[in-house]
Scaffold this active site. Structure first.
Site, PDB file in Angstrom:
ATOM      1  N   ASP A 128      -0.109  -2.358  -0.225  1.00 23.90           N
ATOM      2  CA  ASP A 128       0.501  -3.200   0.815  1.00 23.90           C
ATOM      3  C   ASP A 128      -0.439  -3.332   2.014  1.00 23.90           C
ATOM      4  O   ASP A 128      -0.153  -4.064   2.959  1.00 23.90           O
ATOM      5  CB  ASP A 128       1.891  -2.696   1.211  1.00 23.90           C
ATOM      6  CG  ASP A 128       1.881  -1.286   1.770  1.00 23.90           C
ATOM      7  OD1 ASP A 128       0.803  -0.664   1.843  1.00 23.90           O
ATOM      8  OD2 ASP A 128       2.977  -0.790   2.140  1.00 23.90           O
ATOM      9  N   SER A 129      -1.596  -2.655   1.959  1.00 26.58           N
ATOM     10  CA  SER A 129      -2.657  -2.887   2.946  1.00 26.58           C
ATOM     11  C   SER A 129      -3.076  -4.350   2.925  1.00 26.58           C
ATOM     12  O   SER A 129      -3.746  -4.820   3.852  1.00 26.58           O
ATOM     13  CB  SER A 129      -3.874  -1.995   2.645  1.00 26.58           C
ATOM     14  OG  SER A 129      -4.270  -2.127   1.298  1.00 26.58           O
ATOM     15  N   ASP A 151       1.898  -1.278  -5.118  1.00 27.69           N
ATOM     16  CA  ASP A 151       2.678  -0.640  -4.058  1.00 27.69           C
ATOM     17  C   ASP A 151       4.090  -1.200  -4.003  1.00 27.69           C
ATOM     18  O   ASP A 151       4.294  -2.421  -4.100  1.00 27.69           O
ATOM     19  CB  ASP A 151       2.015  -0.929  -2.703  1.00 27.69           C
ATOM     20  CG  ASP A 151       1.390   0.295  -2.084  1.00 27.69           C
ATOM     21  OD1 ASP A 151       1.719   1.433  -2.495  1.00 27.69           O
ATOM     22  OD2 ASP A 151       0.563   0.119  -1.174  1.00 27.69           O
ATOM     23  N   LYS A 200       3.443   2.775  -6.620  1.00 30.28           N
ATOM     24  CA  LYS A 200       3.214   3.802  -5.599  1.00 30.28           C
ATOM     25  C   LYS A 200       4.250   3.638  -4.503  1.00 30.28           C
ATOM     26  O   LYS A 200       4.609   2.510  -4.139  1.00 30.28           O
ATOM     27  CB  LYS A 200       1.805   3.679  -5.013  1.00 30.28           C
ATOM     28  CG  LYS A 200       1.528   4.715  -3.920  1.00 30.28           C
ATOM     29  CD  LYS A 200       0.062   4.755  -3.529  1.00 30.28           C
ATOM     30  CE  LYS A 200      -0.351   3.663  -2.592  1.00 30.28           C
ATOM     31  NZ  LYS A 200       0.397   3.584  -1.320  1.00 30.28           N
ATOM     32  N   GLU A 252       5.694   5.594  -0.626  1.00 33.31           N
ATOM     33  CA  GLU A 252       5.381   6.551   0.437  1.00 33.31           C
ATOM     34  C   GLU A 252       6.569   7.476   0.682  1.00 33.31           C
ATOM     35  O   GLU A 252       7.724   7.040   0.659  1.00 33.31           O
ATOM     36  CB  GLU A 252       5.042   5.796   1.728  1.00 33.31           C
ATOM     37  CG  GLU A 252       3.818   4.909   1.593  1.00 33.31           C
ATOM     38  CD  GLU A 252       3.464   4.154   2.868  1.00 33.31           C
ATOM     39  OE1 GLU A 252       4.073   4.425   3.926  1.00 33.31           O
ATOM     40  OE2 GLU A 252       2.574   3.289   2.795  1.00 33.31           O
ATOM     41  N   GLU A 258      -3.165  10.841   2.482  1.00 39.37           N
ATOM     42  CA  GLU A 258      -3.866   9.972   3.441  1.00 39.37           C
ATOM     43  C   GLU A 258      -3.888  10.597   4.834  1.00 39.37           C
ATOM     44  O   GLU A 258      -2.859  11.082   5.328  1.00 39.37           O
ATOM     45  CB  GLU A 258      -3.185   8.596   3.517  1.00 39.37           C
ATOM     46  CG  GLU A 258      -3.875   7.689   4.544  1.00 39.37           C
ATOM     47  CD  GLU A 258      -3.481   6.219   4.480  1.00 39.37           C
ATOM     48  OE1 GLU A 258      -2.730   5.831   3.562  1.00 39.37           O
ATOM     49  OE2 GLU A 258      -3.944   5.457   5.349  1.00 39.37           O
TER      50      GLU A 258
HETATM   51  O1  KIV Z   1      -1.885   0.083   0.722  1.00 40.42           O
HETATM   52  C1  KIV Z   1      -2.919   0.716   0.448  1.00 40.42           C
HETATM   53  O2  KIV Z   1      -4.006   0.152   0.313  1.00 40.42           O
HETATM   54  C2  KIV Z   1      -2.811   2.146   0.294  1.00 40.42           C
HETATM   55  C3  KIV Z   1      -4.078   2.927   0.120  1.00 40.42           C
HETATM   56  C4  KIV Z   1      -4.810   2.943   1.393  1.00 40.42           C
HETATM   57  C5  KIV Z   1      -3.835   4.275  -0.421  1.00 40.42           C
HETATM   58  O3  KIV Z   1      -1.757   2.673   0.315  1.00 40.42           O
END
Ligand code: KIV
Length: 282
Positions: free
Chosen positions: A46-47, A85, A115, A117, A184
């Site tokens: 989600d970056s 994500d 993934k 959080e 992280e």
């Molecule tokens: O969203 C992302 O790119 C991430 C990584 C930085 C681990 O969660």
């Protein structure tokens, strides 16, 4: 390079001595390049909100957007394991809705794992996903979706009480059934301790060299990020400068009448009646 990397293969890297190499990617052309060099895990993170959409946080990123980007990256992933994500709001409401949303990432986005959080408070959700065979990568420490609670994108776990809590979070994520966990923005000593205690691989970003693997944001690695990159991100290229120079040359050449030349032009076919020549591209 062997065939497709699987979830059990990533899980089995723990203790193998071969570090897991992970990178983010958000579209087909870059994902192809990342895949070609043998990266083990590609994350549609989600970056993308920050490095592709120009946002200040990851919070506005939607499930539809992750599905859209994941689908592009999936076409490029011939070797790497594709993890997508779960964006903010798509898994916090209930384990049930988390399963429904994660299933979309696999069904529509072509992801092979998701993934999310959070530590102890996300254990129930991780378990619900793992129980229906949706592989989960955990993510603890500096969790960007908690930016407002943390008061910014700040290193976590510098104090002993926080360290205890992060270790408990890591153990809870493992116990709930995650196959790996991202650490992280935490001190390297803490990351080393968590890595030593867990039986699943840890993948660090700003967590020092003692994790079982490393992940970085592609735009930081390539030097595409505007402004300063985070301290933990190493630039392996300066693509911003390269791209700016190329684009400036294009602008200058068009304005100066140097492009296009005859080399980039088509010609009429000699001796062919006008109506037959139309539409040819050679
Ligand atoms: O969203 C992302 O790119 C991430 C990584 C930085 C681990 O969660």
């Amino acid at each position: 390079m062997q065939g497709k990397i699987t979830v059990p293969e990533i899980r089995a890297r723990k203790g193998s001595g071969l570090p897991i190499v992970a990178l983010t990617a958000y579209d087909y052309p870059f994902a192809r390049l990342v895949d070609q060099v043998g990266v083990d895990v590609i994350l549609v993170g989600d970056s993308l909100g920050m490095v592709v959409q120009g946002l200040d946080t990851t919070l506005p990123v939607t499930l539809e957007e992750i599905v859209y980007h994941s689908r592009m990256v999936a076409r490029a992933c011939r070797h790497a394991l594709l993890v997508a994500d779960l964006p903010f709001g798509s898994y916090q409401v209930s384990p049930r809705s988390a399963v429904a949303n994660a299933a979309r990432l696999l069904k529509e986005g072509g992801a092979e794992a998701v993934k999310l959080e959070g530590g102890i408070h996300m254990a129930r959700t991780i378990r619900a996903l793992a129980e229906v065979d949706i592989p989960v990568m955990g993510h603890i420490g500096l969790t960007p979706q908690s930016v407002h609670r943390m008061g910014g994108h700040k290193v976590q776990g510098r104090r002993p009480a926080e360290q205890e809590r992060l270790l408990e979070d890591a153990l809870a994520v493992e116990e709930a059934g995650a196959f790996a966990v991202v650490l992280e923005g935490i001190p390297r000593e803490l990351a080393a301790e968590i890595t030593a205690q867990l039986t699943i691989p840890t993948i660090g970003i700003g967590a020092g060299p003692d994790c079982d693997g490393q992940i970085l944001v592609l735009h930081d690695v390539l030097g595409l990020t505007e402004g300063r990159s985070p301290k933990f991100a190493k630039r392996y290229a300066a693509l911003r400068e390269t791209v700016v120079a190329a684009l400036q040359s294009y602008v200058n050449e068009v304005r100066g009448g140097l492009f296009p030349t005859d080399e980039h032009s088509f010609h009429t076919l000699v001796g062919v009646p006008r109506e037959r020549a139309v539409g040819g591209a050679s």
